[in-house]
Enzyme design. Structure first.
Site, PDB file in Angstrom:
ATOM      1  N   HIS A   1     -41.016 -33.905 -11.016  1.00 48.94           N
ATOM      2  CA  HIS A   1     -41.051 -33.809 -12.475  1.00 48.94           C
ATOM      3  C   HIS A   1     -40.464 -32.462 -12.898  1.00 48.94           C
ATOM      4  O   HIS A   1     -40.435 -31.510 -12.112  1.00 48.94           O
ATOM      5  CB  HIS A   1     -42.487 -33.916 -12.979  1.00 48.94           C
ATOM      6  CG  HIS A   1     -43.065 -35.285 -12.842  1.00 48.94           C
ATOM      7  ND1 HIS A   1     -44.231 -35.664 -13.465  1.00 48.94           N
ATOM      8  CD2 HIS A   1     -42.653 -36.381 -12.156  1.00 48.94           C
ATOM      9  CE1 HIS A   1     -44.509 -36.918 -13.175  1.00 48.94           C
ATOM     10  NE2 HIS A   1     -43.558 -37.375 -12.370  1.00 48.94           N
TER      11      HIS A   1
ATOM     12  N   GLU B   1     -41.629 -30.110 -14.764  1.00 53.06           N
ATOM     13  CA  GLU B   1     -42.567 -28.995 -14.642  1.00 53.06           C
ATOM     14  C   GLU B   1     -42.652 -28.500 -13.205  1.00 53.06           C
ATOM     15  O   GLU B   1     -42.659 -27.288 -12.952  1.00 53.06           O
ATOM     16  CB  GLU B   1     -43.982 -29.420 -15.079  1.00 53.06           C
ATOM     17  CG  GLU B   1     -44.076 -29.886 -16.517  1.00 53.06           C
ATOM     18  CD  GLU B   1     -43.952 -31.400 -16.679  1.00 53.06           C
ATOM     19  OE1 GLU B   1     -44.624 -31.953 -17.557  1.00 53.06           O
ATOM     20  OE2 GLU B   1     -43.172 -32.035 -15.934  1.00 53.06           O
TER      21      GLU B   1
ATOM     22  N   CYS C   1     -48.277 -34.586 -17.263  1.00 48.55           N
ATOM     23  CA  CYS C   1     -49.154 -35.594 -16.664  1.00 48.55           C
ATOM     24  C   CYS C   1     -50.233 -34.899 -15.833  1.00 48.55           C
ATOM     25  O   CYS C   1     -50.245 -33.673 -15.690  1.00 48.55           O
ATOM     26  CB  CYS C   1     -48.340 -36.533 -15.782  1.00 48.55           C
ATOM     27  SG  CYS C   1     -47.711 -35.748 -14.270  1.00 48.55           S
TER      28      CYS C   1
ATOM     29  N   CYS D   1     -48.886 -32.634 -12.994  1.00 46.02           N
ATOM     30  CA  CYS D   1     -48.285 -31.398 -13.481  1.00 46.02           C
ATOM     31  C   CYS D   1     -49.334 -30.433 -14.017  1.00 46.02           C
ATOM     32  O   CYS D   1     -49.226 -29.220 -13.807  1.00 46.02           O
ATOM     33  CB  CYS D   1     -47.218 -31.710 -14.522  1.00 46.02           C
ATOM     34  SG  CYS D   1     -45.791 -32.556 -13.797  1.00 46.02           S
TER      35      CYS D   1
END
Length: 172
Positions: free
Chosen positions: A57, A59, A88, A91
């Site tokens: 992701h 992040e 999410c 993260c």
């Protein structure tokens, strides 16, 4: 607009540009930048599809790059993550472990968002580190970027189905 909001928009623009890179590569357009002392120390965009890595992701990419840059697994004090979509669960966990100070996100993620949407992970106080967070910075632009991407993907799938149907009809 106060000075903090101006700074937040300035840095979110960089995250927005990272998201555009993701979209250009067929990835869901989410981008992130980590800022410390007025400098970007890490940046990233979604790459789970192209890297075959569910943890890739935006992040996580930004955290990985920042930690390599500073040569430490803990981020410096006063580090802010700017991300185009609410983080999410995975993260949020990574941000806790990395000791981010603040998170600014553009738009909420109703299904998987873990700060204000489907889960509010920091609300219960279970964790040994907490960070400040706020949403809405450049919300309309980032929401539009995501909407346009998914609209394009739906159209591509529709065209693929039509092509498949046409091929099947030719075979008959």
């Amino acid at each position: 607009m106060d000075e903090q909001n101006k700074q937040d928009e300035k840095w979110m623009q960089f995250a927005f540009e990272q998201a555009a890179i993701a979209a250009s590569q067929g990835e869901i357009p989410v981008g992130a930048v980590l800022v410390s002392d007025g400098k970007i120390i890490g940046q990233g965009f979604n790459t789970p599809i192209s890297t075959h890595d569910p943890t890739a992701h935006a992040e996580i990419q930004a955290i990985r790059q920042a930690c390599l840059t500073i040569e430490n697994y803990r981020l410096p004090e006063n580090t802010t993550l700017y991300v185009t979509l609410e983080p999410c669960t995975m993260c949020v966990g990574a941000l806790i472990h990395a000791r981010v100070t603040r998170v600014v996100f553009a738009t909420t993620e109703p299904k998987a968002g873990s700060l204000v949407s489907s889960r509010q992970l920091l609300a219960d106080g279970y964790y040994n580190h907490r960070f400040e967070f706020e949403g809405g910075c450049m919300q309309s632009q980032c929401t539009m970027q995501l909407s346009d991407f998914f609209k394009m993907r739906r159209e591509q799938k529709k065209q693929l189905k039509l092509q498949q149907k046409s091929l099947n009809d030719q075979i008959k």
